[in-house]
Scaffold this motif. Sequence first.
Motif, PDB file in Angstrom:
ATOM      1  N   GLU A   1      -0.198  16.066   7.773  1.00  0.00           N
ATOM      2  CA  GLU A   1      -0.525  15.337   6.549  1.00  0.00           C
ATOM      3  C   GLU A   1      -0.572  13.827   6.809  1.00  0.00           C
ATOM      4  O   GLU A   1      -1.433  13.114   6.296  1.00  0.00           O
ATOM      5  N   ILE A   2       0.354  13.348   7.632  1.00  0.00           N
ATOM      6  CA  ILE A   2       0.358  11.913   7.963  1.00  0.00           C
ATOM      7  C   ILE A   2      -0.900  11.552   8.745  1.00  0.00           C
ATOM      8  O   ILE A   2      -1.525  10.506   8.508  1.00  0.00           O
ATOM      9  N   LEU A   3      -1.303  12.412   9.675  1.00  0.00           N
ATOM     10  CA  LEU A   3      -2.508  12.147  10.464  1.00  0.00           C
ATOM     11  C   LEU A   3      -3.758  12.091   9.584  1.00  0.00           C
ATOM     12  O   LEU A   3      -4.730  11.413   9.920  1.00  0.00           O
TER      13      LEU A   3
ATOM     14  N   ILE B   1       7.042  11.337   0.127  1.00  0.00           N
ATOM     15  CA  ILE B   1       6.907  12.708   0.619  1.00  0.00           C
ATOM     16  C   ILE B   1       7.469  13.671  -0.418  1.00  0.00           C
ATOM     17  O   ILE B   1       8.600  13.505  -0.898  1.00  0.00           O
ATOM     18  N   SER B   2       6.681  14.649  -0.787  1.00  0.00           N
ATOM     19  CA  SER B   2       7.165  15.682  -1.700  1.00  0.00           C
ATOM     20  C   SER B   2       6.902  17.046  -1.077  1.00  0.00           C
ATOM     21  O   SER B   2       5.992  17.216  -0.263  1.00  0.00           O
TER      22      SER B   2
ATOM     23  N   VAL C   1       0.850  -1.187   0.000  1.00  0.00           N
ATOM     24  CA  VAL C   1       0.000   0.000   0.000  1.00  0.00           C
ATOM     25  C   VAL C   1       0.886   1.237   0.000  1.00  0.00           C
ATOM     26  O   VAL C   1       1.787   1.365   0.829  1.00  0.00           O
ATOM     27  N   SER C   2       0.644   2.132  -0.938  1.00  0.00           N
ATOM     28  CA  SER C   2       1.445   3.347  -1.044  1.00  0.00           C
ATOM     29  C   SER C   2       0.615   4.573  -0.691  1.00  0.00           C
ATOM     30  O   SER C   2      -0.571   4.648  -1.042  1.00  0.00           O
ATOM     31  N   VAL C   3       1.226   5.517   0.002  1.00  0.00           N
ATOM     32  CA  VAL C   3       0.591   6.793   0.335  1.00  0.00           C
ATOM     33  C   VAL C   3       1.555   7.907  -0.045  1.00  0.00           C
ATOM     34  O   VAL C   3       2.753   7.834   0.259  1.00  0.00           O
ATOM     35  N   SER C   4       1.047   8.904  -0.729  1.00  0.00           N
ATOM     36  CA  SER C   4       1.856  10.067  -1.099  1.00  0.00           C
ATOM     37  C   SER C   4       1.319  11.299  -0.396  1.00  0.00           C
ATOM     38  O   SER C   4       0.097  11.501  -0.333  1.00  0.00           O
ATOM     39  N   VAL C   5       2.214  12.112   0.157  1.00  0.00           N
ATOM     40  CA  VAL C   5       1.807  13.356   0.799  1.00  0.00           C
ATOM     41  C   VAL C   5       2.624  14.512   0.237  1.00  0.00           C
ATOM     42  O   VAL C   5       3.815  14.371  -0.043  1.00  0.00           O
ATOM     43  N   ASN C   6       1.961  15.625   0.014  1.00  0.00           N
ATOM     44  CA  ASN C   6       2.613  16.840  -0.468  1.00  0.00           C
ATOM     45  C   ASN C   6       2.560  17.855   0.667  1.00  0.00           C
ATOM     46  O   ASN C   6       1.480  18.238   1.118  1.00  0.00           O
ATOM     47  N   VAL C   7       3.708  18.271   1.163  1.00  0.00           N
ATOM     48  CA  VAL C   7       3.728  19.062   2.385  1.00  0.00           C
ATOM     49  C   VAL C   7       4.365  20.434   2.182  1.00  0.00           C
ATOM     50  O   VAL C   7       5.150  20.656   1.253  1.00  0.00           O
TER      51      VAL C   7
END
Length: 260
Positions: free
Chosen positions: A231-233, A247-248, A217-223
Amino acid sequence: MKKTLHLILAFIAMFLSANAAMAQSGSVDIDGITYNSANGQTAYVSGFVDTTLTHAKILASVTINGYALPVTGIGSYAFGTNYSSGKEAKYLSSVEFPSSITNIGDHAFHGCSQLESVDLPNSLTGIGEYAFMGTNITSMELPASVSEIGYYAFSHNTTKLTCKSTTPPTLIAGKYDGGSQPTLQNISIVYVPDGCAKAYKSVDPWASAVVVDGNGVSVSVNVTPGMLGEEILNHTNALPDVNYLTISGALNETDINHIK
Protein backbone atom coordinates in the motif's frame (compact mmCIF):
# COMPACT_ATOMS: atom_id res chain seq x y z
CA MET A 1 34.84 84.83 3.54
CA LYS A 2 32.01 82.66 2.15
CA LYS A 3 34.00 79.50 2.83
CA THR A 4 34.63 80.60 6.43
CA LEU A 5 30.92 81.38 6.93
CA HIS A 6 29.92 77.98 5.59
CA LEU A 7 32.36 76.28 7.95
CA ILE A 8 30.99 78.22 10.93
CA LEU A 9 27.40 77.37 10.01
CA ALA A 10 28.29 73.70 9.57
CA PHE A 11 29.99 73.68 12.97
CA ILE A 12 26.95 75.29 14.61
CA ALA A 13 24.63 72.74 13.00
CA MET A 14 26.80 69.85 14.23
CA PHE A 15 26.93 71.36 17.72
CA LEU A 16 23.15 71.79 17.89
CA SER A 17 22.59 68.27 16.58
CA ALA A 18 24.95 66.77 19.13
CA ASN A 19 23.32 68.74 21.95
CA ALA A 20 19.86 67.62 20.82
CA ALA A 21 20.95 63.99 20.85
CA MET A 22 22.49 64.38 24.29
CA ALA A 23 19.33 66.06 25.55
CA GLN A 24 17.24 63.12 24.40
CA SER A 25 19.51 60.36 25.72
CA GLY A 26 18.81 58.94 29.14
CA SER A 27 16.42 56.48 30.73
CA VAL A 28 12.97 56.22 32.26
CA ASP A 29 11.11 53.62 34.34
CA ILE A 30 7.51 52.92 33.39
CA ASP A 31 5.35 50.19 34.92
CA GLY A 32 8.38 48.38 36.31
CA ILE A 33 10.28 48.40 33.00
CA THR A 34 13.36 50.50 32.23
CA TYR A 35 13.71 52.17 28.83
CA ASN A 36 16.98 53.66 27.66
CA SER A 37 18.15 55.80 24.77
CA ALA A 38 21.82 56.09 23.87
CA ASN A 39 21.49 57.94 20.58
CA GLY A 40 18.61 60.31 21.20
CA GLN A 41 16.77 58.87 18.20
CA THR A 42 15.27 55.59 19.44
CA ALA A 43 14.75 53.81 22.74
CA TYR A 44 15.03 50.21 23.85
CA VAL A 45 14.10 48.13 26.88
CA SER A 46 17.24 47.89 29.00
CA GLY A 47 15.94 46.20 32.13
CA PHE A 48 13.29 46.03 34.82
CA VAL A 49 12.92 47.36 38.35
CA ASP A 50 9.93 45.30 39.47
CA THR A 51 11.27 41.82 40.34
CA THR A 52 7.69 40.54 40.86
CA LEU A 53 6.75 41.43 37.26
CA THR A 54 4.45 38.82 35.70
CA HIS A 55 3.31 40.65 32.55
CA ALA A 56 5.53 42.98 30.53
CA LYS A 57 3.68 45.33 28.20
CA ILE A 58 6.34 46.97 26.07
CA LEU A 59 5.40 50.48 24.98
CA ALA A 60 5.67 51.58 21.35
CA SER A 61 7.16 54.93 22.36
CA VAL A 62 8.41 56.60 25.52
CA THR A 63 9.25 60.16 26.51
CA ILE A 64 12.81 60.73 27.65
CA ASN A 65 13.88 64.24 28.66
CA GLY A 66 10.82 65.69 26.94
CA TYR A 67 11.32 63.85 23.62
CA ALA A 68 9.03 61.09 22.35
CA LEU A 69 11.16 58.21 21.07
CA PRO A 70 10.06 54.99 19.35
CA VAL A 71 10.93 51.79 21.20
CA THR A 72 12.67 49.57 18.64
CA GLY A 73 14.45 46.89 20.64
CA ILE A 74 14.70 44.63 23.67
CA GLY A 75 18.25 45.02 24.94
CA SER A 76 20.71 42.33 26.01
CA TYR A 77 19.75 40.79 29.37
CA ALA A 78 16.72 43.10 29.51
CA PHE A 79 14.70 40.44 31.34
CA GLY A 80 17.29 37.67 31.29
CA THR A 81 18.97 36.41 34.42
CA ASN A 82 21.95 38.60 35.21
CA TYR A 83 24.45 36.41 37.01
CA SER A 84 26.60 39.39 37.97
CA SER A 85 23.85 41.18 39.88
CA GLY A 86 21.71 38.14 40.65
CA LYS A 87 18.67 39.91 39.22
CA GLU A 88 16.10 37.74 37.44
CA ALA A 89 12.54 38.07 36.12
CA LYS A 90 11.56 34.67 37.48
CA TYR A 91 7.84 35.47 37.60
CA LEU A 92 7.54 36.83 34.07
CA SER A 93 4.92 34.73 32.25
CA SER A 94 3.76 36.93 29.38
CA VAL A 95 5.14 39.68 27.14
CA GLU A 96 3.26 42.07 24.88
CA PHE A 97 5.36 43.48 22.02
CA PRO A 98 4.47 46.62 20.04
CA SER A 99 4.80 46.72 16.24
CA SER A 100 7.84 48.99 16.58
CA ILE A 101 10.21 46.28 17.84
CA THR A 102 12.85 45.26 15.27
CA ASN A 103 15.39 43.44 17.44
CA ILE A 104 15.51 41.19 20.49
CA GLY A 105 18.99 41.21 21.99
CA ASP A 106 21.30 38.51 23.37
CA HIS A 107 19.97 36.78 26.51
CA ALA A 108 16.94 39.10 26.48
CA PHE A 109 14.66 36.52 28.16
CA HIS A 110 17.28 33.96 29.18
CA GLY A 111 16.12 32.12 32.28
CA CYS A 112 12.49 33.36 32.29
CA SER A 113 11.23 29.88 33.15
CA GLN A 114 7.60 30.96 33.57
CA LEU A 115 7.42 32.28 30.00
CA GLU A 116 5.48 29.69 27.95
CA SER A 117 4.58 31.59 24.78
CA VAL A 118 5.30 34.81 22.89
CA ASP A 119 3.55 36.57 20.01
CA LEU A 120 6.39 38.16 18.05
CA PRO A 121 5.62 41.35 16.06
CA ASN A 122 5.73 41.52 12.26
CA SER A 123 8.36 44.25 12.54
CA LEU A 124 10.96 41.93 14.11
CA THR A 125 14.08 41.31 11.99
CA GLY A 126 16.60 39.78 14.41
CA ILE A 127 16.74 37.53 17.47
CA GLY A 128 19.95 37.47 19.52
CA GLU A 129 22.01 34.68 21.06
CA TYR A 130 20.34 32.76 23.89
CA ALA A 131 17.41 35.20 23.66
CA PHE A 132 14.81 32.66 24.80
CA MET A 133 17.08 30.06 26.38
CA GLY A 134 15.73 28.75 29.68
CA THR A 135 12.10 29.66 28.93
CA ASN A 136 9.29 27.10 28.84
CA ILE A 137 8.27 27.87 25.25
CA THR A 138 7.54 24.64 23.35
CA SER A 139 6.62 26.15 19.98
CA MET A 140 7.23 29.49 18.35
CA GLU A 141 6.05 31.35 15.26
CA LEU A 142 8.54 33.60 13.50
CA PRO A 143 7.08 36.41 11.37
CA ALA A 144 8.19 36.79 7.75
CA SER A 145 10.29 39.80 8.71
CA VAL A 146 12.81 37.74 10.75
CA SER A 147 16.02 37.36 8.76
CA GLU A 148 18.65 36.52 11.42
CA ILE A 149 18.60 34.20 14.42
CA GLY A 150 21.43 34.05 16.95
CA TYR A 151 23.19 31.01 18.36
CA TYR A 152 21.02 28.96 20.75
CA ALA A 153 18.29 31.59 20.51
CA PHE A 154 15.53 29.16 21.48
CA SER A 155 14.74 27.20 24.60
CA HIS A 156 15.69 23.54 24.88
CA ASN A 157 11.95 23.03 25.37
CA THR A 158 11.18 24.42 21.91
CA THR A 159 10.61 21.53 19.50
CA LYS A 160 8.33 23.10 16.89
CA LEU A 161 8.90 26.22 14.80
CA THR A 162 6.66 27.97 12.28
CA CYS A 163 8.53 30.24 9.87
CA LYS A 164 6.48 32.70 7.81
CA SER A 165 9.44 33.75 5.65
CA THR A 166 9.64 32.26 2.15
CA THR A 167 13.43 32.19 2.46
CA PRO A 168 15.22 30.54 5.41
CA PRO A 169 16.39 33.03 8.06
CA THR A 170 20.14 33.02 8.59
CA LEU A 171 21.21 31.06 11.66
CA ILE A 172 24.29 32.72 13.18
CA ALA A 173 27.29 30.90 14.63
CA GLY A 174 28.21 31.43 18.28
CA LYS A 175 29.93 34.73 19.03
CA TYR A 176 31.26 33.72 22.42
CA ASP A 177 31.62 29.95 21.96
CA GLY A 178 34.62 29.79 19.69
CA GLY A 179 32.52 30.30 16.58
CA SER A 180 30.33 27.27 17.27
CA GLN A 181 28.30 26.19 14.27
CA PRO A 182 24.66 27.33 13.87
CA THR A 183 22.14 24.91 15.33
CA LEU A 184 18.40 24.30 15.53
CA GLN A 185 18.92 22.86 19.04
CA ASN A 186 15.98 20.57 19.86
CA ILE A 187 13.69 21.80 17.10
CA SER A 188 12.56 18.73 15.19
CA ILE A 189 9.78 20.08 12.98
CA VAL A 190 9.59 23.34 11.03
CA TYR A 191 6.46 24.56 9.26
CA VAL A 192 7.12 26.84 6.27
CA PRO A 193 4.93 28.57 3.64
CA ASP A 194 3.52 26.50 0.77
CA GLY A 195 6.17 25.71 -1.83
CA CYS A 196 9.12 26.72 0.38
CA ALA A 197 10.15 23.37 1.89
CA LYS A 198 12.77 22.76 -0.79
CA ALA A 199 14.48 26.08 -0.01
CA TYR A 200 14.69 25.25 3.70
CA LYS A 201 15.80 21.66 3.09
CA SER A 202 18.69 22.91 0.97
CA VAL A 203 20.24 24.93 3.80
CA ASP A 204 21.94 23.61 6.94
CA PRO A 205 21.00 23.34 9.71
CA TRP A 206 17.38 23.75 8.58
CA ALA A 207 17.78 20.48 6.70
CA SER A 208 18.30 18.65 10.01
CA ALA A 209 14.64 19.14 10.92
CA VAL A 210 11.48 17.75 9.38
CA VAL A 211 10.37 20.60 7.13
CA VAL A 212 6.64 20.71 6.46
CA ASP A 213 5.30 22.57 3.44
CA GLY A 214 2.28 24.63 4.51
CA ASN A 215 -0.08 22.40 6.44
CA GLY A 216 1.73 19.28 5.29
CA VAL A 217 0.85 16.39 2.99
CA SER A 218 -1.27 13.58 4.40
CA VAL A 219 -1.67 10.04 3.03
CA SER A 220 -4.13 7.48 4.35
CA VAL A 221 -3.86 3.75 3.67
CA ASN A 222 -6.34 1.00 4.49
CA VAL A 223 -4.57 -2.33 4.80
CA THR A 224 -5.15 -6.02 5.33
CA PRO A 225 -2.56 -8.01 7.29
CA GLY A 226 0.78 -8.20 5.49
CA MET A 227 -0.12 -5.63 2.80
CA LEU A 228 1.22 -2.41 4.36
CA GLY A 229 4.40 -2.40 2.26
CA GLU A 230 2.44 -2.74 -0.98
CA GLU A 231 0.00 0.00 0.00
CA ILE A 232 2.87 2.38 0.78
CA LEU A 233 4.50 1.59 -2.57
CA ASN A 234 1.25 2.64 -4.27
CA HIS A 235 2.01 6.16 -3.03
CA THR A 236 5.65 6.19 -4.17
CA ASN A 237 5.26 9.46 -6.12
CA ALA A 238 4.07 11.30 -3.02
CA LEU A 239 6.42 9.75 -0.47
CA PRO A 240 9.15 12.45 -0.49
CA ASP A 241 6.56 15.09 0.48
CA VAL A 242 4.46 13.07 2.94
CA ASN A 243 4.39 14.46 6.48
CA TYR A 244 1.48 12.50 7.93
CA LEU A 245 0.70 8.82 7.29
CA THR A 246 -2.57 7.41 8.61
CA ILE A 247 -2.87 3.62 8.71
CA SER A 248 -6.16 1.84 9.27
CA GLY A 249 -6.94 -1.88 9.23
CA ALA A 250 -5.37 -4.95 10.75
CA LEU A 251 -1.58 -5.33 10.92
CA ASN A 252 0.66 -8.33 11.34
CA GLU A 253 4.33 -8.68 12.32
CA THR A 254 5.52 -7.95 8.76
CA ASP A 255 3.57 -4.68 8.76
CA ILE A 256 4.99 -3.72 12.15
CA ASN A 257 8.51 -4.26 10.79
CA HIS A 258 7.73 -1.91 7.87
CA ILE A 259 6.65 0.76 10.35
CA LYS A 260 9.89 0.34 12.31
